[in-house]
Design a protein around this motif. Sequence first.
Motif, PDB file in Angstrom:
ATOM      1  N   ALA A   6      40.554  50.472  41.331  1.00 19.68           N
ATOM      2  CA  ALA A   6      40.228  51.687  42.082  1.00 19.68           C
ATOM      3  C   ALA A   6      39.128  52.462  41.371  1.00 19.68           C
ATOM      4  O   ALA A   6      39.224  52.757  40.170  1.00 19.68           O
ATOM      5  CB  ALA A   6      41.476  52.551  42.228  1.00 19.68           C
ATOM      6  N   VAL A   7      38.066  52.784  42.105  1.00 19.76           N
ATOM      7  CA  VAL A   7      36.953  53.565  41.579  1.00 19.76           C
ATOM      8  C   VAL A   7      36.580  54.623  42.607  1.00 19.76           C
ATOM      9  O   VAL A   7      37.077  54.609  43.744  1.00 19.76           O
ATOM     10  CB  VAL A   7      35.729  52.665  41.266  1.00 19.76           C
ATOM     11  N   ASP A   8      35.720  55.509  42.236  1.00 22.47           N
ATOM     12  CA  ASP A   8      35.268  56.551  43.151  1.00 22.47           C
ATOM     13  C   ASP A   8      34.599  55.892  44.364  1.00 22.47           C
ATOM     14  O   ASP A   8      33.602  55.189  44.233  1.00 22.47           O
ATOM     15  CB  ASP A   8      34.270  57.464  42.429  1.00 22.47           C
ATOM     16  N   GLY A   9      35.165  56.073  45.540  1.00 25.40           N
ATOM     17  CA  GLY A   9      34.568  55.533  46.756  1.00 25.40           C
ATOM     18  C   GLY A   9      35.159  54.241  47.254  1.00 25.40           C
ATOM     19  O   GLY A   9      34.744  53.745  48.304  1.00 25.40           O
ATOM     20  N   GLY A  10      36.138  53.659  46.542  1.00 25.77           N
ATOM     21  CA  GLY A  10      36.712  52.409  47.040  1.00 25.77           C
ATOM     22  C   GLY A  10      37.309  51.558  45.940  1.00 25.77           C
ATOM     23  O   GLY A  10      37.809  52.061  44.941  1.00 25.77           O
ATOM     24  N   THR A  11      37.243  50.246  46.129  1.00 23.43           N
ATOM     25  CA  THR A  11      37.833  49.291  45.202  1.00 23.43           C
ATOM     26  C   THR A  11      36.763  48.348  44.687  1.00 23.43           C
ATOM     27  O   THR A  11      36.023  47.735  45.465  1.00 23.43           O
ATOM     28  CB  THR A  11      38.947  48.478  45.891  1.00 23.43           C
ATOM     29  N   LEU A  12      36.694  48.227  43.380  1.00 24.93           N
ATOM     30  CA  LEU A  12      35.723  47.356  42.731  1.00 24.93           C
ATOM     31  C   LEU A  12      36.369  45.996  42.486  1.00 24.93           C
ATOM     32  O   LEU A  12      37.468  45.905  41.939  1.00 24.93           O
ATOM     33  CB  LEU A  12      35.288  47.970  41.395  1.00 24.93           C
ATOM     34  N   ALA A  13      35.691  44.928  42.902  1.00 27.19           N
ATOM     35  CA  ALA A  13      36.164  43.565  42.659  1.00 27.19           C
ATOM     36  C   ALA A  13      35.687  43.105  41.291  1.00 27.19           C
ATOM     37  O   ALA A  13      34.484  43.121  40.998  1.00 27.19           O
ATOM     38  CB  ALA A  13      35.656  42.622  43.740  1.00 27.19           C
ATOM     39  N   VAL A  14      36.630  42.693  40.447  1.00 30.61           N
ATOM     40  CA  VAL A  14      36.320  42.261  39.089  1.00 30.61           C
ATOM     41  C   VAL A  14      36.802  40.821  38.921  1.00 30.61           C
ATOM     42  O   VAL A  14      37.995  40.542  39.052  1.00 30.61           O
ATOM     43  CB  VAL A  14      36.998  43.165  38.044  1.00 30.61           C
ATOM     44  N   HIS A  15      35.886  39.915  38.658  1.00 30.01           N
ATOM     45  CA  HIS A  15      36.207  38.495  38.517  1.00 30.01           C
ATOM     46  C   HIS A  15      36.484  38.181  37.046  1.00 30.01           C
ATOM     47  O   HIS A  15      35.670  38.496  36.174  1.00 30.01           O
ATOM     48  CB  HIS A  15      35.057  37.637  39.031  1.00 30.01           C
ATOM     49  N   GLU A  16      37.617  37.577  36.802  1.00 26.75           N
ATOM     50  CA  GLU A  16      37.942  37.129  35.456  1.00 26.75           C
ATOM     51  C   GLU A  16      37.412  35.708  35.321  1.00 26.75           C
ATOM     52  O   GLU A  16      38.043  34.737  35.739  1.00 26.75           O
ATOM     53  CB  GLU A  16      39.454  37.184  35.229  1.00 26.75           C
ATOM     54  N   LEU A  17      36.226  35.592  34.737  1.00 26.35           N
ATOM     55  CA  LEU A  17      35.539  34.310  34.685  1.00 26.35           C
ATOM     56  C   LEU A  17      35.981  33.456  33.512  1.00 26.35           C
ATOM     57  O   LEU A  17      35.643  32.262  33.465  1.00 26.35           O
ATOM     58  CB  LEU A  17      34.020  34.532  34.622  1.00 26.35           C
ATOM     59  N   GLY A  18      36.684  34.040  32.572  1.00 23.50           N
ATOM     60  CA  GLY A  18      37.132  33.267  31.424  1.00 23.50           C
ATOM     61  C   GLY A  18      38.217  33.986  30.661  1.00 23.50           C
ATOM     62  O   GLY A  18      38.204  35.208  30.557  1.00 23.50           O
ATOM     63  N   ARG A  19      39.169  33.205  30.158  1.00 19.49           N
ATOM     64  CA  ARG A  19      40.256  33.761  29.341  1.00 19.49           C
ATOM     65  C   ARG A  19      40.291  33.036  28.010  1.00 19.49           C
ATOM     66  O   ARG A  19      40.252  31.807  27.945  1.00 19.49           O
ATOM     67  CB  ARG A  19      41.611  33.603  30.027  1.00 19.49           C
ATOM     68  N   GLY A  20      40.396  33.807  26.944  1.00 16.56           N
ATOM     69  CA  GLY A  20      40.569  33.228  25.628  1.00 16.56           C
ATOM     70  C   GLY A  20      42.032  33.238  25.245  1.00 16.56           C
ATOM     71  O   GLY A  20      42.907  33.487  26.081  1.00 16.56           O
ATOM     72  N   PRO A  21      42.331  32.974  23.993  1.00 18.48           N
ATOM     73  CA  PRO A  21      43.719  33.021  23.529  1.00 18.48           C
ATOM     74  C   PRO A  21      44.257  34.448  23.567  1.00 18.48           C
ATOM     75  O   PRO A  21      43.504  35.414  23.780  1.00 18.48           O
ATOM     76  CB  PRO A  21      43.614  32.499  22.096  1.00 18.48           C
ATOM     77  N   ALA A  22      45.543  34.598  23.385  1.00 19.35           N
ATOM     78  CA  ALA A  22      46.156  35.929  23.388  1.00 19.35           C
ATOM     79  C   ALA A  22      45.441  36.830  22.389  1.00 19.35           C
ATOM     80  O   ALA A  22      45.183  36.436  21.250  1.00 19.35           O
ATOM     81  CB  ALA A  22      47.637  35.816  23.035  1.00 19.35           C
ATOM     82  N   GLY A  23      45.102  38.031  22.847  1.00 13.71           N
ATOM     83  CA  GLY A  23      44.399  38.970  21.988  1.00 13.71           C
ATOM     84  C   GLY A  23      42.915  38.713  21.859  1.00 13.71           C
ATOM     85  O   GLY A  23      42.246  39.337  21.020  1.00 13.71           O
ATOM     86  N   ALA A  24      42.358  37.819  22.672  1.00 12.02           N
ATOM     87  CA  ALA A  24      40.925  37.527  22.608  1.00 12.02           C
ATOM     88  C   ALA A  24      40.106  38.764  22.930  1.00 12.02           C
ATOM     89  O   ALA A  24      40.519  39.606  23.740  1.00 12.02           O
ATOM     90  CB  ALA A  24      40.582  36.397  23.580  1.00 12.02           C
ATOM     91  N   PRO A  25      38.939  38.905  22.307  1.00 18.07           N
ATOM     92  CA  PRO A  25      38.098  40.064  22.607  1.00 18.07           C
ATOM     93  C   PRO A  25      37.656  40.052  24.069  1.00 18.07           C
ATOM     94  O   PRO A  25      37.522  38.994  24.688  1.00 18.07           O
ATOM     95  CB  PRO A  25      36.904  39.907  21.668  1.00 18.07           C
ATOM     96  N   VAL A  26      37.428  41.249  24.594  1.00 18.35           N
ATOM     97  CA  VAL A  26      37.012  41.402  25.986  1.00 18.35           C
ATOM     98  C   VAL A  26      35.510  41.624  26.054  1.00 18.35           C
ATOM     99  O   VAL A  26      34.955  42.440  25.309  1.00 18.35           O
ATOM    100  CB  VAL A  26      37.763  42.568  26.661  1.00 18.35           C
ATOM    101  N   VAL A  27      34.870  40.894  26.936  1.00 19.80           N
ATOM    102  CA  VAL A  27      33.446  41.057  27.223  1.00 19.80           C
ATOM    103  C   VAL A  27      33.321  41.360  28.709  1.00 19.80           C
ATOM    104  O   VAL A  27      33.926  40.682  29.539  1.00 19.80           O
ATOM    105  CB  VAL A  27      32.653  39.778  26.877  1.00 19.80           C
ATOM    106  N   MET A  28      32.556  42.397  29.053  1.00 17.00           N
ATOM    107  CA  MET A  28      32.298  42.693  30.454  1.00 17.00           C
ATOM    108  C   MET A  28      30.846  42.383  30.770  1.00 17.00           C
ATOM    109  O   MET A  28      29.937  42.864  30.091  1.00 17.00           O
ATOM    110  CB  MET A  28      32.617  44.147  30.799  1.00 17.00           C
ATOM    111  N   ALA A  29      30.638  41.560  31.807  1.00 15.95           N
ATOM    112  CA  ALA A  29      29.310  41.104  32.188  1.00 15.95           C
ATOM    113  C   ALA A  29      28.829  41.867  33.413  1.00 15.95           C
ATOM    114  O   ALA A  29      29.520  41.918  34.434  1.00 15.95           O
ATOM    115  CB  ALA A  29      29.335  39.598  32.462  1.00 15.95           C
ATOM    116  N   LEU A  30      27.636  42.423  33.325  1.00 11.63           N
ATOM    117  CA  LEU A  30      27.094  43.302  34.353  1.00 11.63           C
ATOM    118  C   LEU A  30      25.788  42.701  34.887  1.00 11.63           C
ATOM    119  O   LEU A  30      24.829  42.502  34.135  1.00 11.63           O
ATOM    120  CB  LEU A  30      26.840  44.697  33.782  1.00 11.63           C
ATOM    121  N   HIS A  31      25.754  42.436  36.189  1.00  8.46           N
ATOM    122  CA  HIS A  31      24.666  41.680  36.799  1.00  8.46           C
ATOM    123  C   HIS A  31      23.494  42.554  37.225  1.00  8.46           C
ATOM    124  O   HIS A  31      23.509  43.779  37.113  1.00  8.46           O
ATOM    125  CB  HIS A  31      25.189  40.870  37.986  1.00  8.46           C
TER     126      HIS A  31
END
Length: 291
Positions: A6-31
């Motif tokens: 949920a964001v201002d104005g609607g719903t943002l679709a976020v694709h989880e393109l990859g998962r690492g092991p438990a506790g893996a660092p998070v990277v957000m990719a912006l196109h």
Amino acid sequence: MTLGVAVDGGTLAVHELGRGPAGAPVVMALHGITANALAFGAVAQALDGQVRLLAPDLRGRADSRSIRGPWGLAAHAADVVAVLDAARVESAVLLGHSMGAYVAALTAYLYPSRVSALVLVDGGVGFPAPEGDIDEALEQVIGPAMRRLTMTFPDEAAYLDFWREHPAVGPGLDTSYGDLLAAYLRHDLVSGDGGRRSSCVLDAVRADGADVLADPVVLRSLRDGTVPAMLLYAARGLQDEPQGLLDAGRIAAAGLPPTVRVIPAGGVNHYTVLFEPQAVRLIAYAVGTSV
């Protein structure tokens, strides 16, 4: 896997393109400005098993096209924070390409505690705002891309045929990464007007482009920010011309701080920098050293 945030104005679709092991660092990719999350398909494969890679379709694009404003890069930056909150992540590495690099740099400037590092690809560097009419300047930079948004195609095959004529994109469809490139292009399409058309909302593209060119906070975000960054730039441009959007001279003239490390990405263009294997390995290296 796709998450709805949920964001201002609607719903943002976020694709989880990859998962690492438990506790893996998070990277957000912006196109980029008329792109979508699947632009990072090749990068996601290169980072597979190492990080949790979240890639939103930015507001006004692809699966987030139903959001009807507000537009502009500050809204995108607020969306990044909303995604981090929804994922219960205190801070993340932001990976941005083209306009997404400006969004990443702005987010780090406005919300420095939420961004641990930046990896910027062929964007993010602020230059003096152009003199005269911003709409005219925007037309010069992304006019062909904006005109594509008004076109209708009978089917997906016709859309891919359109891209095959693009000097910077078309040759890539017949390479080892052609399937990933085609998936990214197809993700842009929606039904409408008796055929298929781009999902991008033209008003969003105009507003975002104007911010990249002339918003004073956006233009100083990387120069005045404090978050460490790696900046990769492609040698060739939007139409595969030999002059890229960035080069060593322009970057030096931007007066970036020593916290920004600059790395040439080789002879790729503005689009293939996200797909060509050697460039993708370099991006994955930059991400890996930033997490």
